[in-house]
Every structure is written in C-alpha cells, then in structure tokens.
Design a protein around this motif. Sequence first.
Motif, PDB file in Angstrom:
ATOM      1  N   GLU A   1      -6.001   6.481   0.431  1.00 19.82           N
ATOM      2  CA  GLU A   1      -7.390   6.034   0.576  1.00 19.82           C
ATOM      3  C   GLU A   1      -7.883   5.229  -0.620  1.00 19.82           C
ATOM      4  O   GLU A   1      -8.885   4.531  -0.518  1.00 19.82           O
ATOM      5  CB  GLU A   1      -8.295   7.249   0.803  1.00 19.82           C
ATOM      6  N   GLY A   2      -7.184   5.340  -1.737  1.00 16.30           N
ATOM      7  CA  GLY A   2      -7.581   4.601  -2.929  1.00 16.30           C
ATOM      8  C   GLY A   2      -7.136   3.147  -2.856  1.00 16.30           C
ATOM      9  O   GLY A   2      -6.403   2.742  -1.956  1.00 16.30           O
ATOM     10  N   ASN A   3      -7.567   2.371  -3.799  1.00 21.21           N
ATOM     11  CA  ASN A   3      -7.235   0.947  -3.818  1.00 21.21           C
ATOM     12  C   ASN A   3      -5.982   0.717  -4.678  1.00 21.21           C
ATOM     13  O   ASN A   3      -6.004  -0.024  -5.650  1.00 21.21           O
ATOM     14  CB  ASN A   3      -8.432   0.160  -4.371  1.00 21.21           C
ATOM     15  N   TYR A   4      -4.889   1.400  -4.306  1.00 23.66           N
ATOM     16  CA  TYR A   4      -3.657   1.332  -5.086  1.00 23.66           C
ATOM     17  C   TYR A   4      -2.655   0.391  -4.432  1.00 23.66           C
ATOM     18  O   TYR A   4      -2.548   0.330  -3.206  1.00 23.66           O
ATOM     19  CB  TYR A   4      -3.020   2.720  -5.207  1.00 23.66           C
ATOM     20  N   GLU A   5      -1.923  -0.323  -5.271  1.00 20.39           N
ATOM     21  CA  GLU A   5      -0.832  -1.174  -4.790  1.00 20.39           C
ATOM     22  C   GLU A   5       0.389  -0.935  -5.644  1.00 20.39           C
ATOM     23  O   GLU A   5       0.291  -0.602  -6.831  1.00 20.39           O
ATOM     24  CB  GLU A   5      -1.239  -2.651  -4.849  1.00 20.39           C
TER      25      GLU A   5
ATOM     26  N   LYS B   1       0.871  -1.171   0.000  1.00 20.95           N
ATOM     27  CA  LYS B   1       0.000   0.000   0.000  1.00 20.95           C
ATOM     28  C   LYS B   1       0.914   1.228   0.000  1.00 20.95           C
ATOM     29  O   LYS B   1       2.087   1.149   0.362  1.00 20.95           O
ATOM     30  CB  LYS B   1      -0.897   0.025   1.247  1.00 20.95           C
TER      31      LYS B   1
END
Length: 198
Positions: free
Chosen positions: A186-190, A10
């Motif tokens: 807060e985003g769904n980033y990896e 993350k």
Amino acid sequence: MRVVAQRVYKFEELSTEVQTKVVDKNRYTYVDSCDWWNYTCEDFMYTLLHEYAFNVDEDSVSFSLYDAEEGAGFTGTFDIIEYAIKIAKHFDTEDHISDDVLDEIRKYGEVRVALYAWNNTSPREWNTYIELRIDGIPMEEDEKYADFITALEEWRKEECQHLYKDAQDAYEYYTCDNYIRTELTEGNYEFLADGTDF
C-alpha cells in the motif's frame, strides 16, 4: 552521454522469492521507525483508569522484550480507595482480610504502586511494590495489613503480565509478514528486480 533504462517494480510485481527477501529485509523497519509502543501504553493506562480507578503515573509504563531484562511494569495511585479494597477482596480467596482492616483503609488509607527507592531504572514487576499508607504513614512492615497488601500484590503482578503480553503481541504484529507485506503493497515503494530499493 548515454541513457540507461531501468525497470522498477511495485512490491506485488516482484517474484515470490524476491518478495520474501524484501519482507525479511524490512522485518524491523516499522518497529524501529515509529513509536508503536505508545498505543500499548495508552491502552494500558486507559484500562486501569476506567476499570480500577487507578491513575498510572505519567511516563511510568515500561517494558523490555526478548532480552535479559525482559519484563513490564508501572507505578501510580488508586484514585478511589474502594476499588483497591474490591480488588484485594477478589484476590483474598480465603477471606483473610478482616473487616476492621478494610474499614480503617476506607477511612484513612492510600494505596499506590511504587518504585523501590534503591531503583532508578524503569519500573518492572520486580522493581515495584504495593505501598499502603494510613494517615500518610507506610504500613508495609505492619503485619496487620499483610493480607491486604499480599492480595493487591497478586493484582499488580497480574497487570504487569498483561502489559508484557500486550506489548509482545503488538511487537509481533508489527514485525509479522502480513503487516509488512501490507505496508509494502500500500505504500509508495518501488524496487529493482532483485529487491533493491529504487
């Protein structure tokens, strides 16, 4: 066949150095991928309508930031002539506008911010002007109304400056470190360890 295991992270799990790199890489992602300027335009139109009874023409609000053509502008019409008169009196600090002129404008006048006829690009401060019509006839060349028009020109220029500043502030907000970090957290980033998107 072989199976390769890959660690993914993350944003907040990345090293400080890599986080800085990712933030810089995404500096303009959010201004390029969304219509961030819509809020600025809508707020500007709302303010002019509710504070000055000035109805901004649809799709006329425009601005350009940080380039040779930078500036902001708009066109539209005062729905209630008394608001135009009130503004003119506010900017006419030495009381040059006669009561006779104001009475005539009250009875027969229409005031708008117009785009010069020779200009076919987006309105900017230097491409627009105050147009006063008495019984439908333009009065820009009539010296009698010069003080009224000059006073409203001050208002027009001030509103263009407000629009530009608001647009600039919004742009800087959407490209600042804090906003980008929040979006990435807060985003769904990896990411891979070096900051490459996964």
